[in-house]
Design a protein around this motif. Structure first.
Motif, PDB file in Angstrom:
ATOM      1  N   LEU A 200       0.833  -1.204   0.000  1.00 49.79           N
ATOM      2  CA  LEU A 200       0.000   0.000   0.000  1.00 49.79           C
ATOM      3  C   LEU A 200       0.868   1.253   0.000  1.00 49.79           C
ATOM      4  N   ALA A 201       1.908   1.242   0.822  1.00 44.56           N
ATOM      5  CA  ALA A 201       2.803   2.399   0.872  1.00 44.56           C
ATOM      6  C   ALA A 201       3.467   2.623  -0.481  1.00 44.56           C
ATOM      7  N   ASP A 202       3.921   1.535  -1.109  1.00 47.88           N
ATOM      8  CA  ASP A 202       4.579   1.643  -2.411  1.00 47.88           C
ATOM      9  C   ASP A 202       3.624   2.155  -3.489  1.00 47.88           C
ATOM     10  N   SER A 203       2.328   1.886  -3.316  1.00 47.59           N
ATOM     11  CA  SER A 203       1.342   2.303  -4.315  1.00 47.59           C
ATOM     12  C   SER A 203       0.995   3.786  -4.197  1.00 47.59           C
ATOM     13  N   GLY A 204       1.392   4.423  -3.086  1.00 49.88           N
ATOM     14  CA  GLY A 204       1.109   5.843  -2.907  1.00 49.88           C
ATOM     15  C   GLY A 204      -0.094   6.145  -2.053  1.00 49.88           C
ATOM     16  N   MET A 205      -0.560   5.168  -1.258  1.00 51.22           N
ATOM     17  CA  MET A 205      -1.664   5.417  -0.340  1.00 51.22           C
ATOM     18  C   MET A 205      -1.196   6.279   0.829  1.00 51.22           C
ATOM     19  N   THR A 206      -1.946   7.314   1.159  1.00 49.17           N
ATOM     20  CA  THR A 206      -1.672   8.106   2.358  1.00 49.17           C
ATOM     21  C   THR A 206      -1.968   7.250   3.579  1.00 49.17           C
ATOM     22  N   MET A 207      -1.017   7.147   4.494  1.00 52.20           N
ATOM     23  CA  MET A 207      -1.180   6.262   5.640  1.00 52.20           C
ATOM     24  C   MET A 207      -0.657   6.906   6.913  1.00 52.20           C
ATOM     25  N   ILE A 208      -1.403   6.715   8.007  1.00 50.56           N
ATOM     26  CA  ILE A 208      -0.915   7.025   9.349  1.00 50.56           C
ATOM     27  C   ILE A 208      -0.932   5.708  10.108  1.00 50.56           C
ATOM     28  N   VAL A 209       0.215   5.314  10.641  1.00 52.12           N
ATOM     29  CA  VAL A 209       0.361   3.985  11.224  1.00 52.12           C
ATOM     30  C   VAL A 209       0.876   4.091  12.651  1.00 52.12           C
ATOM     31  N   VAL A 210       0.060   3.696  13.614  1.00 50.04           N
ATOM     32  CA  VAL A 210       0.525   3.523  14.987  1.00 50.04           C
ATOM     33  C   VAL A 210       1.162   2.147  15.068  1.00 50.04           C
ATOM     34  N   THR A 211       2.428   2.086  15.456  1.00 52.47           N
ATOM     35  CA  THR A 211       3.123   0.800  15.391  1.00 52.47           C
ATOM     36  C   THR A 211       4.240   0.707  16.419  1.00 52.47           C
TER      37      THR A 211
END
Length: 260
Positions: A200-211
Protein backbone atom coordinates in the motif's frame (compact mmCIF):
# COMPACT_ATOMS: atom_id res chain seq x y z
CA UNK A 1 1.06 -14.40 -1.62
CA UNK A 2 0.06 -12.48 -4.77
CA UNK A 3 1.10 -8.88 -4.90
CA UNK A 4 -1.52 -6.36 -3.82
CA UNK A 5 -2.05 -3.97 -6.69
CA UNK A 6 -3.85 -0.84 -5.55
CA UNK A 7 -5.70 1.08 -8.23
CA UNK A 8 -4.05 4.40 -7.40
CA UNK A 9 -5.29 5.80 -10.69
CA UNK A 10 -8.93 5.21 -9.72
CA UNK A 11 -8.97 7.65 -6.81
CA UNK A 12 -6.35 10.17 -5.77
CA UNK A 13 -5.04 9.98 -2.24
CA UNK A 14 -5.55 12.88 0.13
CA UNK A 15 -3.42 14.60 2.71
CA UNK A 16 -4.37 14.81 6.38
CA UNK A 17 -3.91 17.94 8.49
CA UNK A 18 -4.42 17.93 12.26
CA UNK A 19 -4.39 21.38 13.86
CA UNK A 20 -4.26 22.16 17.62
CA UNK A 21 -6.16 18.99 18.53
CA UNK A 22 -6.93 18.31 22.19
CA UNK A 23 -8.92 15.54 23.83
CA UNK A 24 -9.71 14.75 27.46
CA UNK A 25 -11.54 11.89 29.13
CA UNK A 26 -12.86 13.44 32.31
CA UNK A 27 -9.88 15.05 34.03
CA UNK A 28 -7.39 13.01 32.00
CA UNK A 29 -5.85 15.11 29.20
CA UNK A 30 -4.97 12.53 26.55
CA UNK A 31 -4.09 14.83 23.63
CA UNK A 32 -2.67 18.29 24.27
CA UNK A 33 -2.57 20.72 21.32
CA UNK A 34 -1.47 18.22 18.66
CA UNK A 35 -0.66 19.55 15.18
CA UNK A 36 0.77 17.51 12.31
CA UNK A 37 0.55 17.26 8.53
CA UNK A 38 0.60 14.11 6.42
CA UNK A 39 1.32 14.81 2.77
CA UNK A 40 -0.79 13.05 0.12
CA UNK A 41 0.73 9.70 -0.77
CA UNK A 42 3.07 9.64 2.22
CA UNK A 43 3.36 7.35 5.25
CA UNK A 44 3.59 8.76 8.77
CA UNK A 45 4.45 6.38 11.61
CA UNK A 46 3.36 7.21 15.16
CA UNK A 47 5.48 5.66 17.90
CA UNK A 48 5.77 6.15 21.63
CA UNK A 49 5.01 4.47 24.96
CA UNK A 50 1.61 3.04 25.75
CA UNK A 51 -0.79 5.70 26.98
CA UNK A 52 0.83 8.49 24.97
CA UNK A 53 -2.36 9.20 22.99
CA UNK A 54 -1.50 7.58 19.67
CA UNK A 55 -4.65 5.49 19.28
CA UNK A 56 -6.86 8.33 20.52
CA UNK A 57 -5.33 10.59 17.89
CA UNK A 58 -6.26 8.14 15.13
CA UNK A 59 -9.79 7.81 16.49
CA UNK A 60 -10.16 11.59 16.47
CA UNK A 61 -9.11 11.75 12.81
CA UNK A 62 -12.19 9.81 11.70
CA UNK A 63 -14.34 11.02 14.62
CA UNK A 64 -14.72 7.73 16.42
CA UNK A 65 -13.80 10.06 19.28
CA UNK A 66 -14.93 13.68 19.28
CA UNK A 67 -12.00 16.04 19.94
CA UNK A 68 -12.51 18.85 22.43
CA UNK A 69 -10.57 21.44 20.44
CA UNK A 70 -8.90 21.76 17.06
CA UNK A 71 -9.61 20.71 13.50
CA UNK A 72 -9.08 17.66 11.30
CA UNK A 73 -8.86 18.03 7.53
CA UNK A 74 -8.82 15.12 5.08
CA UNK A 75 -8.56 16.31 1.50
CA UNK A 76 -11.17 19.04 1.18
CA UNK A 77 -13.24 17.93 4.19
CA UNK A 78 -12.63 19.81 7.46
CA UNK A 79 -14.23 18.97 10.79
CA UNK A 80 -13.94 21.46 13.64
CA UNK A 81 -14.23 20.34 17.26
CA UNK A 82 -17.33 21.65 18.96
CA UNK A 83 -19.18 22.31 15.72
CA UNK A 84 -22.31 20.34 15.00
CA UNK A 85 -21.32 17.55 12.63
CA UNK A 86 -24.10 16.55 10.27
CA UNK A 87 -24.54 12.93 9.27
CA UNK A 88 -23.62 13.96 5.75
CA UNK A 89 -20.34 15.57 6.85
CA UNK A 90 -19.47 12.57 9.02
CA UNK A 91 -20.15 10.19 6.17
CA UNK A 92 -18.07 12.34 3.81
CA UNK A 93 -15.14 12.13 6.21
CA UNK A 94 -15.38 8.41 6.90
CA UNK A 95 -15.74 7.59 3.22
CA UNK A 96 -12.33 9.18 2.74
CA UNK A 97 -10.58 7.51 5.68
CA UNK A 98 -10.27 3.75 6.11
CA UNK A 99 -9.27 2.35 9.50
CA UNK A 100 -7.74 -0.97 10.54
CA UNK A 101 -7.74 -1.87 14.24
CA UNK A 102 -5.69 -4.15 16.48
CA UNK A 103 -8.67 -6.46 16.85
CA UNK A 104 -9.96 -7.26 13.40
CA UNK A 105 -13.60 -6.29 14.08
CA UNK A 106 -14.93 -8.67 11.44
CA UNK A 107 -18.55 -9.86 11.59
CA UNK A 108 -18.26 -13.47 12.88
CA UNK A 109 -21.66 -14.50 11.50
CA UNK A 110 -20.86 -13.37 7.94
CA UNK A 111 -18.61 -15.04 5.40
CA UNK A 112 -15.36 -13.35 4.44
CA UNK A 113 -16.99 -12.29 1.17
CA UNK A 114 -19.94 -10.66 2.94
CA UNK A 115 -17.61 -8.97 5.44
CA UNK A 116 -15.94 -7.15 2.56
CA UNK A 117 -19.05 -6.58 0.43
CA UNK A 118 -21.63 -5.52 3.03
CA UNK A 119 -20.00 -2.18 4.00
CA UNK A 120 -19.77 -1.24 0.32
CA UNK A 121 -23.50 -1.78 -0.08
CA UNK A 122 -24.40 0.24 3.01
CA UNK A 123 -21.88 3.09 2.70
CA UNK A 124 -21.36 3.41 -1.06
CA UNK A 125 -24.73 2.15 -2.25
CA UNK A 126 -23.23 -0.52 -4.49
CA UNK A 127 -25.38 -3.40 -5.61
CA UNK A 128 -24.67 -6.77 -4.01
CA UNK A 129 -23.24 -8.09 -7.27
CA UNK A 130 -20.93 -5.08 -7.74
CA UNK A 131 -19.79 -5.15 -4.11
CA UNK A 132 -19.02 -8.85 -4.19
CA UNK A 133 -17.13 -8.54 -7.46
CA UNK A 134 -14.98 -5.80 -5.92
CA UNK A 135 -14.50 -7.93 -2.79
CA UNK A 136 -13.37 -10.98 -4.75
CA UNK A 137 -10.92 -8.90 -6.79
CA UNK A 138 -9.26 -7.53 -3.65
CA UNK A 139 -9.27 -10.87 -1.84
CA UNK A 140 -7.53 -12.37 -4.86
CA UNK A 141 -4.84 -9.72 -4.60
CA UNK A 142 -3.99 -10.61 -1.01
CA UNK A 143 -4.13 -14.35 -1.70
CA UNK A 144 -7.41 -14.99 0.13
CA UNK A 145 -10.00 -15.57 -2.59
CA UNK A 146 -10.20 -19.22 -1.51
CA UNK A 147 -11.42 -18.03 1.91
CA UNK A 148 -14.37 -16.05 0.48
CA UNK A 149 -17.07 -18.50 1.57
CA UNK A 150 -15.57 -19.26 4.96
CA UNK A 151 -16.32 -17.45 8.19
CA UNK A 152 -13.57 -15.36 9.82
CA UNK A 153 -13.26 -17.78 12.75
CA UNK A 154 -11.81 -20.35 10.37
CA UNK A 155 -9.05 -17.98 9.25
CA UNK A 156 -5.75 -17.33 10.98
CA UNK A 157 -5.08 -14.03 12.71
CA UNK A 158 -2.91 -12.83 9.87
CA UNK A 159 -5.58 -13.76 7.35
CA UNK A 160 -8.25 -11.95 9.37
CA UNK A 161 -6.17 -8.79 9.52
CA UNK A 162 -5.59 -8.92 5.75
CA UNK A 163 -9.35 -9.30 5.31
CA UNK A 164 -9.87 -6.23 7.52
CA UNK A 165 -7.45 -4.26 5.33
CA UNK A 166 -9.27 -5.40 2.18
CA UNK A 167 -12.61 -4.40 3.73
CA UNK A 168 -11.30 -0.88 4.29
CA UNK A 169 -9.74 -0.67 0.82
CA UNK A 170 -12.98 -1.79 -0.84
CA UNK A 171 -14.53 1.55 0.17
CA UNK A 172 -11.98 3.44 -1.96
CA UNK A 173 -10.53 5.51 0.90
CA UNK A 174 -8.22 8.43 0.20
CA UNK A 175 -6.20 7.75 3.36
CA UNK A 176 -5.74 4.77 5.67
CA UNK A 177 -5.29 4.66 9.45
CA UNK A 178 -3.68 1.63 11.10
CA UNK A 179 -3.84 1.19 14.86
CA UNK A 180 -1.10 -1.32 15.77
CA UNK A 181 -2.38 -3.85 13.21
CA UNK A 182 0.21 -6.50 14.12
CA UNK A 183 0.19 -6.20 17.91
CA UNK A 184 -2.27 -9.09 18.40
CA UNK A 185 -0.40 -11.37 15.99
CA UNK A 186 2.54 -13.73 16.37
CA UNK A 187 5.66 -12.21 14.75
CA UNK A 188 5.75 -14.66 11.85
CA UNK A 189 2.06 -14.02 11.12
CA UNK A 190 2.48 -10.26 11.41
CA UNK A 191 4.93 -10.39 8.51
CA UNK A 192 2.01 -11.19 6.16
CA UNK A 193 0.18 -8.04 7.25
CA UNK A 194 3.26 -5.85 7.06
CA UNK A 195 3.84 -7.08 3.49
CA UNK A 196 0.39 -5.83 2.48
CA UNK A 197 1.02 -2.51 4.21
CA UNK A 198 4.33 -2.14 2.38
CA UNK A 199 2.49 -2.71 -0.91
CA UNK A 200 0.00 0.00 0.00
CA UNK A 201 2.80 2.40 0.87
CA UNK A 202 4.58 1.64 -2.41
CA UNK A 203 1.34 2.30 -4.31
CA UNK A 204 1.11 5.84 -2.91
CA UNK A 205 -1.66 5.42 -0.34
CA UNK A 206 -1.67 8.11 2.36
CA UNK A 207 -1.18 6.26 5.64
CA UNK A 208 -0.92 7.03 9.35
CA UNK A 209 0.36 3.98 11.22
CA UNK A 210 0.53 3.52 14.99
CA UNK A 211 3.12 0.80 15.39
CA UNK A 212 5.74 -0.84 17.56
CA UNK A 213 7.31 -2.36 14.44
CA UNK A 214 10.44 -0.24 14.42
CA UNK A 215 11.79 -1.70 11.18
CA UNK A 216 8.56 -0.77 9.39
CA UNK A 217 8.65 2.72 10.89
CA UNK A 218 12.27 3.22 9.84
CA UNK A 219 12.20 1.64 6.38
CA UNK A 220 8.67 2.30 5.08
CA UNK A 221 7.48 5.56 6.65
CA UNK A 222 8.39 8.94 5.18
CA UNK A 223 7.87 10.79 8.45
CA UNK A 224 8.18 9.68 12.06
CA UNK A 225 6.22 11.22 14.93
CA UNK A 226 7.14 10.36 18.51
CA UNK A 227 4.45 10.91 21.16
CA UNK A 228 4.57 10.84 24.95
CA UNK A 229 2.06 11.99 27.56
CA UNK A 230 -0.30 13.46 24.97
CA UNK A 231 2.37 15.54 23.23
CA UNK A 232 4.46 15.25 20.09
CA UNK A 233 7.97 15.30 21.51
CA UNK A 234 9.92 14.74 18.30
CA UNK A 235 9.28 14.32 14.59
CA UNK A 236 11.19 14.16 11.35
CA UNK A 237 13.11 11.73 9.16
CA UNK A 238 12.67 8.19 10.57
CA UNK A 239 16.24 7.04 10.03
CA UNK A 240 17.71 10.23 11.50
CA UNK A 241 15.55 10.06 14.62
CA UNK A 242 16.26 6.39 15.21
CA UNK A 243 19.98 6.86 14.69
CA UNK A 244 20.28 9.97 16.86
CA UNK A 245 17.11 11.03 18.72
CA UNK A 246 17.25 14.55 20.09
CA UNK A 247 14.98 13.93 23.08
CA UNK A 248 15.90 11.83 26.10
CA UNK A 249 12.34 10.46 26.26
CA UNK A 250 12.70 9.21 22.67
CA UNK A 251 16.06 7.62 23.48
CA UNK A 252 14.58 5.75 26.45
CA UNK A 253 11.63 4.52 24.42
CA UNK A 254 13.71 3.34 21.46
CA UNK A 255 16.19 1.65 23.78
CA UNK A 256 13.39 -0.25 25.52
CA UNK A 257 11.71 -1.32 22.27
CA UNK A 258 14.83 -2.26 20.34
CA UNK A 259 16.27 -4.32 23.19
CA UNK A 260 13.23 -6.60 23.45
Amino acid sequence: MPQLITEANELATAGVTISHLSKSFGSNLVLDDISMTVAPGSVTALIGPSGSGKSTLLRCVNLLEQPDRGTVTVGSTTIEAGAKVTDRALLALRRQVGMVFQSFNLFPHMTVLRNVAYPQEKILGRSRAEAEERALTLLERVGLRDKAQQHPGRCSGGQQQRIAIVRALALNPRAMLFDEPTSALDPEVGVEVLAVMRELADSGMTMIVVTHEMQFARDVSDHLVVMADGHIIEEGDPRAIMAAPSQERTRRFLSAVLER
